[in-house]
Motif scaffolding. Structure first.
Motif, mmCIF file in Angstrom:
data_model
loop_
_atom_site.group_PDB
_atom_site.id
_atom_site.type_symbol
_atom_site.label_atom_id
_atom_site.label_comp_id
_atom_site.label_asym_id
_atom_site.label_seq_id
_atom_site.Cartn_x
_atom_site.Cartn_y
_atom_site.Cartn_z
ATOM 1 N N PHE A 6 34.048 44.856 44.821
ATOM 2 C CA PHE A 6 33.791 43.442 44.542
ATOM 3 C C PHE A 6 34.275 42.593 45.715
ATOM 4 N N VAL A 7 33.532 41.514 45.966
ATOM 5 C CA VAL A 7 33.886 40.630 47.078
ATOM 6 C C VAL A 7 33.309 39.248 46.807
ATOM 7 N N TYR A 8 33.989 38.217 47.321
ATOM 8 C CA TYR A 8 33.503 36.848 47.242
ATOM 9 C C TYR A 8 32.852 36.464 48.560
ATOM 10 N N TRP A 103 26.889 39.629 41.605
ATOM 11 C CA TRP A 103 27.918 39.605 40.546
ATOM 12 C C TRP A 103 27.817 38.226 39.912
ATOM 13 N N ASN A 335 35.512 50.750 36.413
ATOM 14 C CA ASN A 335 36.047 49.627 37.174
ATOM 15 C C ASN A 335 37.566 49.771 37.259
ATOM 16 N N THR A 337 41.149 48.499 39.157
ATOM 17 C CA THR A 337 41.829 47.503 39.982
ATOM 18 C C THR A 337 42.613 48.213 41.080
ATOM 19 N N ARG A 365 33.723 51.237 40.637
ATOM 20 C CA ARG A 365 33.842 49.860 41.089
ATOM 21 C C ARG A 365 35.301 49.585 41.423
ATOM 22 N N TYR A 367 38.079 46.706 42.195
ATOM 23 C CA TYR A 367 38.426 45.284 42.089
ATOM 24 C C TYR A 367 39.792 45.093 42.770
ATOM 25 N N HIS A 368 39.821 44.413 43.942
ATOM 26 C CA HIS A 368 38.793 43.607 44.561
ATOM 27 C C HIS A 368 39.099 43.672 46.040
#
Length: 387
Positions: A6-8, A103, A335, A337, A365, A367-368
């Motif tokens: 995950f990435v912003y 996402w 997912n 962390t 997945r 995070y993050h």
């Protein structure tokens, strides 16, 4: 075992080294936020900033013409993600050889609740939850379905992950959260998350319940909990507090409401997407649970979407109800962390990955990637190299 991080957009834009750094972890995919809730995020490696404050839930791209004249519409991001921040980041990540998926956060928006309070979940005491749109209301459902379709199918995206596509309730870190003084347990959380807006009151009526009597029963059931009595866990605890018939009638209304929304949103995404576009839901296999990982019926959701992303930090047991469906073509993504400061355990990632695979996960997945320290990322890189 395919892995995605995950990435912003703000982790990538303005940092020319970010795409290669992400690819060097050994992931094949980036799951990039296209619509996201308010947050305050650390950016430990960015050359221009260390803290990004996203002040409200927003889309991270320019919204389209479909929203003209509509009261409920997505908000454009402010200075934290100007212009087509998603598109800029997606192009950079694809240039580093990563497959990019969107996402999309849906039924979670404090600004929507603040500006349109009638859209919010209302508990049995009359308190509104502005962070939690009621998914039973027709206008809200139409908004969420169209937001899913638009935010999911961004140019170049190969798939999407839809978060909070279901009921939201009390259990949410809202601003400086101070709701932990009484241990509500699973049953108390459910009762405090039941909605009593006009749409839900009508829905309870369709299940043979009088909404006023139901709200009074909820308040009476919770009174001992406020005085410190333990709240039994699980669905049996809800039935004990509320009565079996009432409890099951509320669940029938809520389960059916969530299922039809999930069906409509996934159908809208598929209609807007190119062939082969993958649609996953962030999901919890207990249908009465609320939150970012929407409570679902495993058999139903795997008949609707291509698969699920399942929270596995602290244990991978939630994978099993999905794996038991025997859908060999369904994606089950664990997912995990990997941010130590947020309760993750990157040092045990190899073992956690192996356990998730044993329980049926075919994808991973992480995070993050943007929030993790250099040490956390080094542990991720090592674990993925040993897959």
């Amino acid at each position: 075992m395919k892995a995605s991080a995950f990435v912003y957009p703000w982790d990538v834009n303005g940092d020319p080294e970010a795409p290669a750094r992400l690819a060097s972890l050994g992931v094949e995919q980036a799951t990039l936020a296209a619509a996201y809730h308010s947050t305050r995020a650390l950016t430990p490696r960015h050359p221009r900033h260390r803290i990004v404050t996203a002040e409200y839930a927003a889309v991270l791209y320019p919204p389209g013409d479909r929203w003209e004249g509509r009261a409920l519409r997505p908000y454009e991001a402010g200075a934290w993600a100007p212009g087509d921040a998603y598109g800029e980041a997606a192009a950079a990540l694809a240039g580093a050889g990563l497959e990019v998926h969107t996402w999309v956060v849906l039924a979670h928006s404090s600004r929507l609740g603040a500006e349109h309070p009638d859209t919010s979940v209302v508990n049995a005491y009359g308190d509104r939850y502005p962070w939690a749109p009621c998914i039973a209301q027709p206008a809200t459902r139409a908004y969420l379905v169209d937001l899913a379709a638009e935010a999911a199918v961004r140019p170049g995206a190969r798939g999407t992950e839809l978060e909070s596509l279901g009921w939201y309730g009390l259990a949410h870190l809202h601003a400086h959260d101070k709701t932990g003084g009484v241990g509500l347990g699973d049953a108390g959380q459910y009762l405090m998350s039941l909605c009593f807006c006009p749409a839900c009151r009508e829905g309870y009526g369709g299940q043979g319940l009088d909404a006023g009597e139901l709200a009074a029963a909820v308040r009476a059931a919770l009174e001992p909990v406020w005085r410190g009595a333990p709240s039994d866990g699980g669905w049996a605890g809800v039935e004990k507090l509320l009565g079996e018939d009432r409890a099951n009638a509320t669940r029938a209304w809520r389960d059916g409401t969530a299922r039809t929304l999930q069906e409509a949103a996934v159908a809208a995404v598929r209609a807007a997407a190119p062939e082969g576009f993958q649609v996953l839901l962030h999901a919890d296999p207990v249908s009465y649970h609320c939150g970012a990982n929407a409570g679902v019926d495993p058999a139903h959701i795997l008949s609707v979407a291509d698969g699920v992303v399942v929270p596995c930090t602290g244990g991978s047991g939630l994978l099993e109800p999905f794996a038991r469906q025997g859908r060999a073509d369904a994606v089950l993504a664990a997912n995990l962390t990997v941010v130590s400061g947020m309760g993750g355990s990157p040092g045990t990632l190899a073992a956690d990955l192996a356990e998730a695979r044993r329980l049926g996960a075919g994808e991973l997945r992480l995070y993050h990637a943007g929030l993790a320290s250099d040490g956390d990322l080094a542990a991720v890189r090592d674990a993925l190299a040993r897959r």
